[in-house]
Design a protein around this motif. Structure first.
Motif, PDB file in Angstrom:
ATOM      1  N   VAL A 214       0.828  -1.075   0.083  1.00 32.37           N
ATOM      2  CA  VAL A 214      -0.134  -0.043   0.013  1.00 32.37           C
ATOM      3  C   VAL A 214       0.814   1.427   0.005  1.00 32.37           C
ATOM      4  O   VAL A 214       1.609   1.531   1.115  1.00 32.37           O
ATOM      5  N   PRO A 215       1.072   1.821  -1.171  1.00 29.50           N
ATOM      6  CA  PRO A 215       1.845   2.989  -1.296  1.00 29.50           C
ATOM      7  C   PRO A 215       1.805   4.222  -0.154  1.00 29.50           C
ATOM      8  O   PRO A 215       2.691   4.646   0.455  1.00 29.50           O
ATOM      9  N   SER A 216       0.544   4.312   0.219  1.00 31.00           N
ATOM     10  CA  SER A 216       0.322   5.356   1.297  1.00 31.00           C
ATOM     11  C   SER A 216       0.926   4.946   2.605  1.00 31.00           C
ATOM     12  O   SER A 216       0.798   6.062   3.481  1.00 31.00           O
ATOM     13  N   TYR A 217       1.080   3.692   2.886  1.00 31.61           N
ATOM     14  CA  TYR A 217       1.591   3.330   4.352  1.00 31.61           C
ATOM     15  C   TYR A 217       3.062   3.515   4.392  1.00 31.61           C
ATOM     16  O   TYR A 217       3.578   3.457   5.449  1.00 31.61           O
ATOM     17  N   VAL A 218       3.872   4.047   3.189  1.00 36.27           N
ATOM     18  CA  VAL A 218       5.261   4.111   3.137  1.00 36.27           C
ATOM     19  C   VAL A 218       5.557   5.701   3.244  1.00 36.27           C
ATOM     20  O   VAL A 218       5.116   6.432   2.125  1.00 36.27           O
ATOM     21  N   HIS A 219       6.491   6.157   4.127  1.00 34.25           N
ATOM     22  CA  HIS A 219       6.941   7.603   4.145  1.00 34.25           C
ATOM     23  C   HIS A 219       8.328   7.324   4.366  1.00 34.25           C
ATOM     24  O   HIS A 219       9.021   6.591   4.846  1.00 34.25           O
ATOM     25  N   CYS A 220       9.005   8.575   3.889  1.00 35.79           N
ATOM     26  CA  CYS A 220      10.431   8.966   4.125  1.00 35.79           C
ATOM     27  C   CYS A 220      10.693   9.772   5.247  1.00 35.79           C
ATOM     28  O   CYS A 220       9.873  10.777   5.390  1.00 35.79           O
ATOM     29  N   GLY A 221      11.740   9.514   6.015  1.00 33.38           N
ATOM     30  CA  GLY A 221      11.927  10.457   7.294  1.00 33.38           C
ATOM     31  C   GLY A 221      13.367  10.938   7.187  1.00 33.38           C
ATOM     32  O   GLY A 221      13.978  10.645   6.095  1.00 33.38           O
ATOM     33  N   THR A 222      13.648  11.468   8.145  1.00 35.62           N
ATOM     34  CA  THR A 222      15.342  11.845   8.181  1.00 35.62           C
ATOM     35  C   THR A 222      15.965  11.456   9.583  1.00 35.62           C
ATOM     36  O   THR A 222      16.760  12.214  10.000  1.00 35.62           O
ATOM     37  N   LEU A 223      15.456  10.314   9.742  1.00 33.68           N
ATOM     38  CA  LEU A 223      16.533   9.552  10.831  1.00 33.68           C
ATOM     39  C   LEU A 223      16.470  10.321  12.050  1.00 33.68           C
ATOM     40  O   LEU A 223      17.403  10.078  13.137  1.00 33.68           O
ATOM     41  N   ASN A 224      15.620  10.994  12.592  1.00 29.87           N
ATOM     42  CA  ASN A 224      15.197  11.467  13.829  1.00 29.87           C
ATOM     43  C   ASN A 224      13.905  11.403  14.570  1.00 29.87           C
ATOM     44  O   ASN A 224      13.043  10.767  13.810  1.00 29.87           O
ATOM     45  N   MET A 225      13.737  11.584  15.882  1.00 27.13           N
ATOM     46  CA  MET A 225      12.558  11.417  16.344  1.00 27.13           C
ATOM     47  C   MET A 225      11.156  12.061  15.999  1.00 27.13           C
ATOM     48  O   MET A 225      10.149  11.498  15.865  1.00 27.13           O
ATOM     49  N   GLU A 226      11.798  13.332  15.427  1.00 20.68           N
ATOM     50  CA  GLU A 226      10.661  14.083  14.758  1.00 20.68           C
ATOM     51  C   GLU A 226       9.803  13.449  13.804  1.00 20.68           C
ATOM     52  O   GLU A 226       8.769  13.474  13.633  1.00 20.68           O
ATOM     53  N   SER A 227      10.715  12.961  12.813  1.00 20.01           N
ATOM     54  CA  SER A 227      10.280  12.093  11.667  1.00 20.01           C
ATOM     55  C   SER A 227       9.282  10.917  12.365  1.00 20.01           C
ATOM     56  O   SER A 227       8.121  10.849  11.603  1.00 20.01           O
ATOM     57  N   GLY A 228       9.618  10.206  13.343  1.00 10.08           N
ATOM     58  CA  GLY A 228       8.756   9.409  13.707  1.00 10.08           C
ATOM     59  C   GLY A 228       7.548   9.663  14.322  1.00 10.08           C
ATOM     60  O   GLY A 228       6.475   9.107  14.239  1.00 10.08           O
ATOM     61  N   GLN A 229       7.561  10.921  14.916  1.00  8.48           N
ATOM     62  CA  GLN A 229       6.335  11.368  15.672  1.00  8.48           C
ATOM     63  C   GLN A 229       5.316  11.845  14.272  1.00  8.48           C
ATOM     64  O   GLN A 229       4.255  11.569  14.481  1.00  8.48           O
ATOM     65  N   GLN A 230       5.798  12.331  13.279  1.00  4.90           N
ATOM     66  CA  GLN A 230       5.125  12.926  12.225  1.00  4.90           C
ATOM     67  C   GLN A 230       4.365  11.757  11.542  1.00  4.90           C
ATOM     68  O   GLN A 230       3.005  11.609  11.346  1.00  4.90           O
ATOM     69  N   PHE A 231       5.175  10.540  11.340  1.00  6.04           N
ATOM     70  CA  PHE A 231       4.759   9.423  10.850  1.00  6.04           C
ATOM     71  C   PHE A 231       3.633   8.777  11.634  1.00  6.04           C
ATOM     72  O   PHE A 231       2.641   8.437  11.102  1.00  6.04           O
ATOM     73  N   ALA A 232       3.863   8.703  12.936  1.00 10.38           N
ATOM     74  CA  ALA A 232       2.550   8.219  14.032  1.00 10.38           C
ATOM     75  C   ALA A 232       1.377   8.908  13.688  1.00 10.38           C
ATOM     76  O   ALA A 232       0.394   8.321  13.560  1.00 10.38           O
ATOM     77  N   ARG A 233       1.652  10.455  13.541  1.00 11.38           N
ATOM     78  CA  ARG A 233       0.583  10.956  13.383  1.00 11.38           C
ATOM     79  C   ARG A 233      -0.307  10.945  12.312  1.00 11.38           C
ATOM     80  O   ARG A 233      -1.705  10.564  12.143  1.00 11.38           O
ATOM     81  N   LYS A 234       0.427  10.662  11.177  1.00 11.85           N
ATOM     82  CA  LYS A 234      -0.144  10.542   9.729  1.00 11.85           C
ATOM     83  C   LYS A 234      -0.583   9.222   9.336  1.00 11.85           C
ATOM     84  O   LYS A 234      -1.657   9.114   8.614  1.00 11.85           O
ATOM     85  N   ILE A 235       0.040   8.337   9.804  1.00 12.49           N
ATOM     86  CA  ILE A 235      -0.213   6.779   9.245  1.00 12.49           C
ATOM     87  C   ILE A 235      -0.976   6.008  10.597  1.00 12.49           C
ATOM     88  O   ILE A 235      -1.925   5.298  10.171  1.00 12.49           O
ATOM     89  N   LEU A 236      -0.170   5.963  11.481  1.00 17.86           N
ATOM     90  CA  LEU A 236      -0.801   5.029  12.545  1.00 17.86           C
ATOM     91  C   LEU A 236      -1.619   5.487  13.492  1.00 17.86           C
ATOM     92  O   LEU A 236      -2.182   4.625  14.525  1.00 17.86           O
ATOM     93  N   MET A 237      -2.256   6.570  13.407  1.00 17.20           N
ATOM     94  CA  MET A 237      -3.407   7.252  14.153  1.00 17.20           C
ATOM     95  C   MET A 237      -4.564   7.721  13.452  1.00 17.20           C
ATOM     96  O   MET A 237      -5.375   8.168  13.759  1.00 17.20           O
ATOM     97  N   ARG A 238      -4.554   7.110  12.126  1.00 19.66           N
ATOM     98  CA  ARG A 238      -5.718   7.361  11.386  1.00 19.66           C
ATOM     99  C   ARG A 238      -6.902   6.228  11.562  1.00 19.66           C
ATOM    100  O   ARG A 238      -6.478   5.270  11.789  1.00 19.66           O
ATOM    101  N   PRO A 239      -7.965   6.382  11.104  1.00 23.74           N
ATOM    102  CA  PRO A 239      -9.176   5.660  11.443  1.00 23.74           C
ATOM    103  C   PRO A 239      -8.846   3.869  10.698  1.00 23.74           C
ATOM    104  O   PRO A 239      -9.010   3.023  11.359  1.00 23.74           O
ATOM    105  N   ASP A 240      -8.147   4.188   9.660  1.00 19.03           N
ATOM    106  CA  ASP A 240      -7.734   2.823   9.205  1.00 19.03           C
ATOM    107  C   ASP A 240      -6.484   2.429   9.101  1.00 19.03           C
ATOM    108  O   ASP A 240      -5.701   2.040   8.189  1.00 19.03           O
ATOM    109  N   ALA A 241      -5.715   2.815  10.512  1.00 14.38           N
ATOM    110  CA  ALA A 241      -4.494   2.693  10.501  1.00 14.38           C
ATOM    111  C   ALA A 241      -4.060   0.964  10.380  1.00 14.38           C
ATOM    112  O   ALA A 241      -4.736   0.229  10.872  1.00 14.38           O
ATOM    113  N   PRO A 242      -2.747   1.059   9.942  1.00 13.87           N
ATOM    114  CA  PRO A 242      -2.105  -0.492  10.007  1.00 13.87           C
ATOM    115  C   PRO A 242      -1.904  -0.884  11.274  1.00 13.87           C
ATOM    116  O   PRO A 242      -1.988  -0.206  12.484  1.00 13.87           O
TER     117      PRO A 242
END
Length: 337
Positions: A214-242
């Motif tokens: 699922v292309p929308s499940y994959v994101h690029c980050g910058t190897l820091n905690m901020e990237s992880g926090q943003q990813f959690a909000r965008k992908i893992l906290m939505r209604p149809d979360a993985p």
């Protein structure tokens, strides 16, 4: 006013020429043993320690190795730097650390300046896949060794790395074996070759289990905690979360876990998480992260040994050493219920 203790002073006190002292400093055999001992005695009494830079200018070789990393704030590099530095120091070499810029043009400019210092060797732990980077390195007059890098246009250098594709495959297969089919991934930067290989491992595991990516499940980050926090909000906290996620670096994983816990999402009850690196904090009881482990000690020792071999004139064919990563299963993953 105290006397300046330099090569001129040592020569005068030993009753020899400056050039004779220089030959002793260079361990030349063209000095009589009696003369050598007299010079060394004077140096010891004067507590004279010749400048490393001055000795390098005299011998044409500076016993210093430059290590280039992409982000010193990442604990992965801290572990690697520690081992490489200790290994080099044991063999009489000093290491200097260079943190490369994330801006391509600026990085090229700084790298060119770095080459002008005349280091004995350069170790590169920067995975940027930019041809300008390789072009500049072609002008280096010293040996170069790559660590955990897989860069096609830099194939002419020794490299020591782990199998990043295998690591991505192991991480994703672990989640698939637990019954998860909706698996997200947070990659590192797109320019990172290690990030790309880990992503390829992720895709290979999905294909093996006949799971459509699922292309929308994959994101690029910058190897820091901020990237992880943003990813959690965008992908893992939505209604149809993985139900699970593979994060391509432990530091980013900490950001993911922090954001999820702050928002009442349980790990692994609500979402299973696998990281990559196995930096020291990952194994502590309060994080206890399932992750892919690097053999830091082995990588660092092999890198240091190889660069010194090349510095000392070893001209055997280029070698590519690829080590196998391991999966450390802890409490951040569980079977899908």
């Amino acid at each position: 006013m105290s006397k300046k203790i330099d090569i001129e002073y040592i020569a005068k006190e030993a009753g020899v020429s400056r050039s004779t002292v220089s030959r002793v400093l260079m361990n030349s055999t063209k000095v009589k043993e009696e003369t050598r001992n007299r010079i060394l005695e004077v140096m010891e009494k004067a507590n004279y320690h010749p400048s490393i830079v001055a000795r390098g200018l005299a011998t044409g070789r500076l016993n210093m190795v430059a290590l280039i990393v992409s982000d010193i704030r990442n604990p992965f590099y801290a572990e690697l730097i520690w081992v490489i530095n200790n290994s080099l120091r044991e063999k009489g070499y000093l290491m200097t650390l260079y943190n490369s810029s994330q801006i391509a043009g600026e990085n090229d400019q700084h790298l060119q300046k770095l080459l002008d210092y005349g280091f004995s060797g350069i170790i590169i732990a920067d995975a940027r896949n930019e041809k300008s980077f390789g072009e500049i390195l072609k002008g280096a007059s010293c040996p170069i060794v790559l660590v955990n890098r897989e860069i096609d246009f830099m194939a002419g250098y020794d490299s020591i790395s782990i199998d990043n594709k295998m690591g991505g495959y192991l991480a994703t297969t672990h989640l698939l074996s637990l019954g998860h089919r909706k698996i997200a991934m947070l990659r590192g930067p797109e320019i990172s070759t290690t990030s790309q290989k880990r992503y390829e491992g992720y895709l290979h595991a999905l294909k093996e289990y006949h799971v459509e990516p699922v292309p929308s499940y994959v994101h690029c980050g910058t190897l820091n905690m901020e990237s992880g926090q943003q990813f959690a909000r965008k992908i893992l906290m939505r209604p149809d979360a993985p139900t699970a996620a593979f994060i391509g670096g432990d530091l980013m994983t900490y950001g993911v876990m922090d954001e999820l816990i702050r928002n009442g999402i349980r790990i692994p009850e609500d979402v299973s998480i696998v990281g990559f690196d196995d930096i020291p904090l990952s194994g502590t009881s309060f994080i206890n992260l399932t992750t892919i482990s690097h053999p830091y000690d082995k990588i660092g020792t092999l890198v240091a040994d190889r660069i010194i071999e090349r510095i000392n004139g070893n001209d055997e064919p280029i070698t590519k050493i690829v080590l196998t990563p391991t999966l450390k299963v802890r409490s951040s993953t569980r079977a899908l219920i």
